[in-house]
Write a protein that holds these residues in place. Structure first.
Motif, PDB file in Angstrom:
ATOM      1  N   LEU A 143     -15.309  29.119  78.000  1.00 49.53           N
ATOM      2  CA  LEU A 143     -15.470  28.253  76.830  1.00 49.53           C
ATOM      3  C   LEU A 143     -14.535  28.697  75.704  1.00 49.53           C
ATOM      4  O   LEU A 143     -13.901  27.861  75.039  1.00 49.53           O
ATOM      5  N   SER A 144     -14.404  30.000  75.521  1.00 51.42           N
ATOM      6  CA  SER A 144     -13.479  30.507  74.489  1.00 51.42           C
ATOM      7  C   SER A 144     -12.053  30.098  74.825  1.00 51.42           C
ATOM      8  O   SER A 144     -11.289  29.696  73.945  1.00 51.42           O
ATOM      9  N   GLU A 145     -11.725  30.167  76.109  1.00 49.37           N
ATOM     10  CA  GLU A 145     -10.375  29.810  76.553  1.00 49.37           C
ATOM     11  C   GLU A 145     -10.067  28.343  76.241  1.00 49.37           C
ATOM     12  O   GLU A 145      -8.945  27.977  75.920  1.00 49.37           O
ATOM     13  N   ILE A 146     -11.091  27.495  76.297  1.00 54.78           N
ATOM     14  CA  ILE A 146     -10.905  26.073  76.008  1.00 54.78           C
ATOM     15  C   ILE A 146     -10.876  25.829  74.503  1.00 54.78           C
ATOM     16  O   ILE A 146     -10.518  24.760  74.041  1.00 54.78           O
ATOM     17  N   GLY A 147     -11.310  26.850  73.731  1.00 62.01           N
ATOM     18  CA  GLY A 147     -11.234  26.675  72.280  1.00 62.01           C
ATOM     19  C   GLY A 147     -12.570  26.531  71.601  1.00 62.01           C
ATOM     20  O   GLY A 147     -12.649  26.252  70.406  1.00 62.01           O
ATOM     21  N   VAL A 148     -13.655  26.744  72.339  1.00 57.07           N
ATOM     22  CA  VAL A 148     -14.967  26.679  71.695  1.00 57.07           C
ATOM     23  C   VAL A 148     -15.147  27.966  70.885  1.00 57.07           C
ATOM     24  O   VAL A 148     -14.954  29.069  71.420  1.00 57.07           O
ATOM     25  N   PRO A 149     -15.465  27.849  69.585  1.00 48.93           N
ATOM     26  CA  PRO A 149     -15.614  29.051  68.755  1.00 48.93           C
ATOM     27  C   PRO A 149     -16.794  29.907  69.210  1.00 48.93           C
ATOM     28  O   PRO A 149     -17.809  29.362  69.647  1.00 48.93           O
ATOM     29  N   ALA A 150     -16.647  31.223  69.147  1.00 47.82           N
ATOM     30  CA  ALA A 150     -17.686  32.144  69.646  1.00 47.82           C
ATOM     31  C   ALA A 150     -18.963  32.057  68.806  1.00 47.82           C
ATOM     32  O   ALA A 150     -18.945  31.555  67.708  1.00 47.82           O
TER      33      ALA A 150
END
Lengths: 80, 126
Positions: free
Chosen positions: A73-80
């Motif tokens: 999800l982080s790789e796709i750009g979802v903020p942590a």
């Protein structure tokens, strides 16, 4: 983000144990998640975070644990 | 090419739950082709979970029969086509078709069944 991932897995993962008893790195398949359940987890995650997993991410290893899902999800750009 | 085989078993109840859930439309669109859903839709318009479960099992069985453990394969690129005769066959596209070509697959045979709350499929590749 990890709390939301845990909630999706709790609802759709059909684990044989309570997700709260699992660490972020624990294997969800070993905890009872079937391939059909993992597809439902993927779909619920896509709706929850309004994203679509890249084809390159359609791998067992991506949905193996809360940590691996979070990394994707982080790789796709979802903020942590 | 050496003969390759895959088998899978799916709970019909788990598919029925996906059809009842909040993510129904996304589930149908992400996992099945329009033709597969249409083939499982009865006169009343209800989509039969048994039929979808058998098709999900077929996709998983094909993934097990193909090399690469299904990595990077969209489930809609493995399509179950049913003939008026009742026979079923697989049509592969995209990454799934690439994997079959890489393996030198000549023929892909499929068999489906469902009963007592479970659906199963077997795929043989030669």
């Amino acid at each position: 983000m990890k709390d939301e991932i845990r909630q999706v897995v709790r609802e759709h993962g059909h684990l044989s144990v309570d997700i709260d008893s699992l660490g972020d790195g624990d294997d969800l398949y070993q905890a009872g998640m079937t391939s059909h359940a993992s597809v439902n987890v993927m779909i619920a995650l896509e709706d929850t975070f309004d994203i679509e997993f890249l084809d390159s991410m359609l791998k067992r290893s991506v949905f193996e644990s809360v940590s691996s899902i979070s990394a994707a999800l982080s790789e796709i750009g979802v903020p942590a | 090419m050496a003969l390759r085989i895959g088998i899978d078993l799916v709970s019909v109840a788990s598919v029925a739950e996906s059809l009842r859930g909040a993510h129904r439309e996304h589930y149908l669109e992400r996992v099945y082709t329009e033709r597969e859903v249409a083939d499982c839709r009865g006169p009343s318009g209800r989509v039969a979970p048994e039929g979808l479960a058998a098709r999900f099992a077929a996709k998983e069985a094909a993934i097990k029969a193909l090399p690469g453990a299904g990595e990077e394969v969209r489930l809609t690129t493995i399509e179950v086509c049913s003939e008026p005769s009742g026979e079923v066959r697989l049509e592969l596209s995209g990454r799934a078709a690439e994997l079959a070509d890489e393996a030198g697959a000549k023929e892909i045979a499929l068999s489906l069944t469902h009963e007592s709350g479970f659906a199963a499929a077997t795929v043989v590749i030669t």
